[in-house]
Design a protein around this motif. Structure first.
Motif, PDB file in Angstrom:
ATOM      1  N   ILE A  94      13.445 -24.969  78.435  1.00 52.43           N
ATOM      2  CA  ILE A  94      13.412 -25.316  80.219  1.00 52.43           C
ATOM      3  C   ILE A  94      14.505 -25.880  80.979  1.00 52.43           C
ATOM      4  CG2 ILE A  94      11.893 -26.558  81.664  1.00 52.43           C
ATOM      5  CD1 ILE A  94       9.983 -24.557  79.936  1.00 52.43           C
ATOM      6  N   LYS A  95      15.259 -26.774  80.126  1.00 53.28           N
ATOM      7  CA  LYS A  95      16.513 -27.170  81.086  1.00 53.28           C
ATOM      8  C   LYS A  95      17.343 -25.794  81.133  1.00 53.28           C
ATOM      9  CE  LYS A  95      16.548 -32.040  79.343  1.00 53.28           C
ATOM     10  NZ  LYS A  95      16.983 -32.848  78.342  1.00 53.28           N
ATOM     11  N   LEU A  96      17.519 -25.070  80.407  1.00 53.42           N
ATOM     12  CA  LEU A  96      18.364 -23.997  80.501  1.00 53.42           C
ATOM     13  C   LEU A  96      17.860 -22.815  81.237  1.00 53.42           C
ATOM     14  CD1 LEU A  96      19.511 -23.894  76.749  1.00 53.42           C
ATOM     15  CD2 LEU A  96      20.903 -24.346  78.679  1.00 53.42           C
ATOM     16  N   GLY A  97      16.693 -22.931  81.638  1.00 54.56           N
ATOM     17  CA  GLY A  97      16.184 -22.009  82.809  1.00 54.56           C
ATOM     18  C   GLY A  97      14.877 -21.343  82.446  1.00 54.56           C
ATOM     19  N   ALA A  98      14.319 -21.287  81.232  1.00 53.22           N
ATOM     20  CA  ALA A  98      12.943 -20.604  80.908  1.00 53.22           C
ATOM     21  C   ALA A  98      11.977 -21.224  81.990  1.00 53.22           C
ATOM     22  CB  ALA A  98      12.570 -21.233  79.511  1.00 53.22           C
ATOM     23  N   LEU A  99      11.113 -20.499  82.200  1.00 47.81           N
ATOM     24  CA  LEU A  99      10.263 -20.731  83.356  1.00 47.81           C
ATOM     25  C   LEU A  99       9.039 -21.489  82.771  1.00 47.81           C
ATOM     26  CD1 LEU A  99      10.389 -17.465  85.561  1.00 47.81           C
ATOM     27  CD2 LEU A  99      11.404 -19.856  85.926  1.00 47.81           C
ATOM     28  N   ASP A 100       8.629 -21.168  81.440  1.00 45.84           N
ATOM     29  CA  ASP A 100       7.217 -21.782  81.069  1.00 45.84           C
ATOM     30  C   ASP A 100       7.284 -21.643  79.411  1.00 45.84           C
ATOM     31  OD1 ASP A 100       4.724 -22.680  80.505  1.00 45.84           O
ATOM     32  OD2 ASP A 100       3.761 -21.440  82.100  1.00 45.84           O
ATOM     33  N   PHE A 101       6.501 -21.865  78.689  1.00 44.86           N
ATOM     34  CA  PHE A 101       6.360 -21.945  77.270  1.00 44.86           C
ATOM     35  C   PHE A 101       4.863 -21.455  76.874  1.00 44.86           C
ATOM     36  CE2 PHE A 101       5.820 -26.439  77.762  1.00 44.86           C
ATOM     37  CZ  PHE A 101       5.121 -26.564  76.722  1.00 44.86           C
ATOM     38  N   ILE A 102       4.526 -20.874  75.739  1.00 42.24           N
ATOM     39  CA  ILE A 102       3.301 -20.471  75.324  1.00 42.24           C
ATOM     40  C   ILE A 102       3.544 -20.933  73.889  1.00 42.24           C
ATOM     41  CG2 ILE A 102       1.509 -18.788  74.773  1.00 42.24           C
ATOM     42  CD1 ILE A 102       2.986 -16.864  76.911  1.00 42.24           C
ATOM     43  N   VAL A 103       2.434 -21.803  73.506  1.00 43.66           N
ATOM     44  CA  VAL A 103       2.406 -22.245  72.189  1.00 43.66           C
ATOM     45  C   VAL A 103       1.658 -21.274  71.310  1.00 43.66           C
ATOM     46  CG1 VAL A 103       1.695 -24.301  70.576  1.00 43.66           C
ATOM     47  CG2 VAL A 103       2.550 -24.867  72.911  1.00 43.66           C
ATOM     48  N   LYS A 104       2.076 -20.955  70.175  1.00 42.12           N
ATOM     49  CA  LYS A 104       1.698 -20.338  69.005  1.00 42.12           C
ATOM     50  C   LYS A 104       0.530 -21.110  68.167  1.00 42.12           C
ATOM     51  CE  LYS A 104       5.487 -17.408  68.045  1.00 42.12           C
ATOM     52  NZ  LYS A 104       6.448 -17.033  67.044  1.00 42.12           N
ATOM     53  N   PRO A 105      -0.535 -20.727  67.760  1.00 41.37           N
ATOM     54  CA  PRO A 105      -0.839 -19.382  68.081  1.00 41.37           C
ATOM     55  C   PRO A 105      -1.465 -19.189  69.510  1.00 41.37           C
ATOM     56  CG  PRO A 105      -2.532 -20.772  66.794  1.00 41.37           C
ATOM     57  CD  PRO A 105      -1.309 -21.730  66.876  1.00 41.37           C
ATOM     58  N   PHE A 106      -1.398 -17.746  69.717  1.00 40.72           N
ATOM     59  CA  PHE A 106      -1.604 -17.207  70.836  1.00 40.72           C
ATOM     60  C   PHE A 106      -2.914 -17.273  71.283  1.00 40.72           C
ATOM     61  CE2 PHE A 106       2.426 -15.119  70.070  1.00 40.72           C
ATOM     62  CZ  PHE A 106       3.393 -15.844  70.910  1.00 40.72           C
ATOM     63  N   LYS A 107      -3.216 -17.668  72.623  1.00 38.20           N
ATOM     64  CA  LYS A 107      -4.691 -17.360  73.231  1.00 38.20           C
ATOM     65  C   LYS A 107      -4.503 -16.398  74.162  1.00 38.20           C
ATOM     66  CE  LYS A 107      -6.531 -21.951  72.189  1.00 38.20           C
ATOM     67  NZ  LYS A 107      -5.570 -22.647  71.376  1.00 38.20           N
ATOM     68  N   PRO A 108      -5.064 -15.327  74.142  1.00 41.95           N
ATOM     69  CA  PRO A 108      -4.831 -14.019  75.175  1.00 41.95           C
ATOM     70  C   PRO A 108      -4.948 -14.562  76.738  1.00 41.95           C
ATOM     71  CG  PRO A 108      -6.060 -13.469  73.304  1.00 41.95           C
ATOM     72  CD  PRO A 108      -6.117 -14.818  73.070  1.00 41.95           C
ATOM     73  N   ASP A 109      -5.864 -15.552  76.811  1.00 39.95           N
ATOM     74  CA  ASP A 109      -5.971 -16.041  78.507  1.00 39.95           C
ATOM     75  C   ASP A 109      -4.737 -16.738  78.619  1.00 39.95           C
ATOM     76  OD1 ASP A 109      -6.956 -17.903  76.548  1.00 39.95           O
ATOM     77  OD2 ASP A 109      -8.271 -18.851  78.000  1.00 39.95           O
ATOM     78  N   ARG A 110      -4.289 -17.466  77.859  1.00 44.92           N
ATOM     79  CA  ARG A 110      -3.268 -18.313  78.040  1.00 44.92           C
ATOM     80  C   ARG A 110      -1.789 -17.235  78.521  1.00 44.92           C
ATOM     81  NH1 ARG A 110       0.480 -21.170  79.917  1.00 44.92           N
ATOM     82  NH2 ARG A 110       1.988 -22.799  78.975  1.00 44.92           N
ATOM     83  N   ILE A 111      -1.619 -16.095  77.606  1.00 47.56           N
ATOM     84  CA  ILE A 111      -0.485 -15.505  77.694  1.00 47.56           C
ATOM     85  C   ILE A 111      -0.795 -14.878  79.306  1.00 47.56           C
ATOM     86  CG2 ILE A 111       0.285 -13.197  77.097  1.00 47.56           C
ATOM     87  CD1 ILE A 111      -0.894 -13.784  74.123  1.00 47.56           C
ATOM     88  N   LEU A 112      -2.093 -14.446  79.422  1.00 50.79           N
ATOM     89  CA  LEU A 112      -2.133 -13.618  80.702  1.00 50.79           C
ATOM     90  C   LEU A 112      -1.918 -14.555  82.076  1.00 50.79           C
ATOM     91  CD1 LEU A 112      -5.224 -11.555  79.728  1.00 50.79           C
ATOM     92  CD2 LEU A 112      -2.761 -10.842  80.012  1.00 50.79           C
ATOM     93  N   GLN A 113      -2.419 -15.769  81.920  1.00 54.96           N
ATOM     94  CA  GLN A 113      -2.346 -16.903  83.001  1.00 54.96           C
ATOM     95  C   GLN A 113      -0.758 -17.271  83.332  1.00 54.96           C
ATOM     96  OE1 GLN A 113      -3.792 -20.614  81.569  1.00 54.96           O
ATOM     97  NE2 GLN A 113      -3.310 -22.026  83.136  1.00 54.96           N
ATOM     98  N   THR A 114       0.011 -17.084  81.986  1.00 57.98           N
ATOM     99  CA  THR A 114       1.236 -17.522  82.264  1.00 57.98           C
ATOM    100  C   THR A 114       2.186 -16.214  82.772  1.00 57.98           C
ATOM    101  OG1 THR A 114       1.541 -18.975  80.404  1.00 57.98           O
ATOM    102  CG2 THR A 114       3.486 -18.150  81.201  1.00 57.98           C
ATOM    103  N   VAL A 115       1.572 -15.095  82.571  1.00 53.02           N
ATOM    104  CA  VAL A 115       2.302 -13.897  83.023  1.00 53.02           C
ATOM    105  C   VAL A 115       1.854 -13.793  84.500  1.00 53.02           C
ATOM    106  CG1 VAL A 115       2.111 -11.196  82.927  1.00 53.02           C
ATOM    107  CG2 VAL A 115       2.470 -12.653  80.855  1.00 53.02           C
ATOM    108  N   SER A 116       0.929 -13.920  84.894  1.00 53.05           N
ATOM    109  CA  SER A 116       0.300 -13.838  86.367  1.00 53.05           C
ATOM    110  C   SER A 116       0.885 -14.841  86.926  1.00 53.05           C
ATOM    111  CB  SER A 116      -0.974 -14.068  86.249  1.00 53.05           C
ATOM    112  OG  SER A 116      -1.908 -12.874  85.678  1.00 53.05           O
ATOM    113  N   LYS A 117       1.100 -16.188  86.635  1.00 53.70           N
ATOM    114  CA  LYS A 117       2.012 -17.140  87.380  1.00 53.70           C
ATOM    115  C   LYS A 117       3.420 -16.755  87.692  1.00 53.70           C
ATOM    116  CE  LYS A 117       3.385 -21.021  85.202  1.00 53.70           C
ATOM    117  NZ  LYS A 117       3.204 -22.404  84.702  1.00 53.70           N
ATOM    118  N   VAL A 118       4.109 -16.206  86.535  1.00 56.88           N
ATOM    119  CA  VAL A 118       5.632 -16.062  86.623  1.00 56.88           C
ATOM    120  C   VAL A 118       5.792 -14.756  87.482  1.00 56.88           C
ATOM    121  CG1 VAL A 118       7.658 -15.154  85.241  1.00 56.88           C
ATOM    122  CG2 VAL A 118       6.202 -17.080  84.368  1.00 56.88           C
ATOM    123  N   LEU A 119       4.931 -13.752  87.193  1.00 60.98           N
ATOM    124  CA  LEU A 119       5.116 -12.570  87.929  1.00 60.98           C
ATOM    125  C   LEU A 119       4.737 -12.329  89.434  1.00 60.98           C
ATOM    126  CD1 LEU A 119       4.924  -9.698  85.063  1.00 60.98           C
ATOM    127  CD2 LEU A 119       6.855 -10.615  86.160  1.00 60.98           C
ATOM    128  N   GLY A 120       3.712 -13.385  89.739  1.00 58.27           N
ATOM    129  CA  GLY A 120       3.071 -13.549  91.221  1.00 58.27           C
ATOM    130  C   GLY A 120       1.982 -12.677  91.199  1.00 58.27           C
TER     131      GLY A 120
END
Length: 120
Positions: A94-120
């Protein structure tokens, strides 16, 4: 949707898990890389709108790849993936510029929530 997303993970089943969630949500331009080195090279060719990248990989890890990509393109949108217990690496990312993180094991809704947030 028209957004190009690169999935970077040394585990093919992890890339498949993310790919399945994104495909179901309508994302069709998905690119894959199996380690950080390949991610950096692929970024130069493809210029994806978003990168979802694992932290722990052979050859070049996610932190090193994040730094290399950000050095070339400070506007690159990168979301890191980590297993539980990698909090220090996530904080560094995050300090180096990552916008967010997703913890494994993945939950599909968390992936989509993050992608929507980042891509707008």
């Amino acid at each position: 949707m028209g957004k190009k997303i690169m999935l970077v993970d040394d585990a093919a089943f992890m890339r498949m898990t993310i790919k399945n969630a994104l495909t179901k949500a309508g994302y069709t331009e998905l690119i894959e890389a199996s380690d950080g080195q390949q991610a950096v090279e692929t970024y130069d060719q493809e210029h994806p709108d978003l990168i979802i990248m694992d932290i722990t990989m052979p050859n070049m890890d996610g932190i090193q790849a994040l730094q290399a990509i950000k050095a070339k393109d400070s506007n690159a949108k990168i979301v890191m993936c980590s297993a539980m217990g990698q909090e220090a690496m996530v904080v560094e990312a995050i300090k180096l510029g990552a916008l967010d993180f997703i913890v494994k094991p993945f939950k599909p809704d968390r992936i989509l929530q993050t992608v929507s947030k980042v891509l707008g």
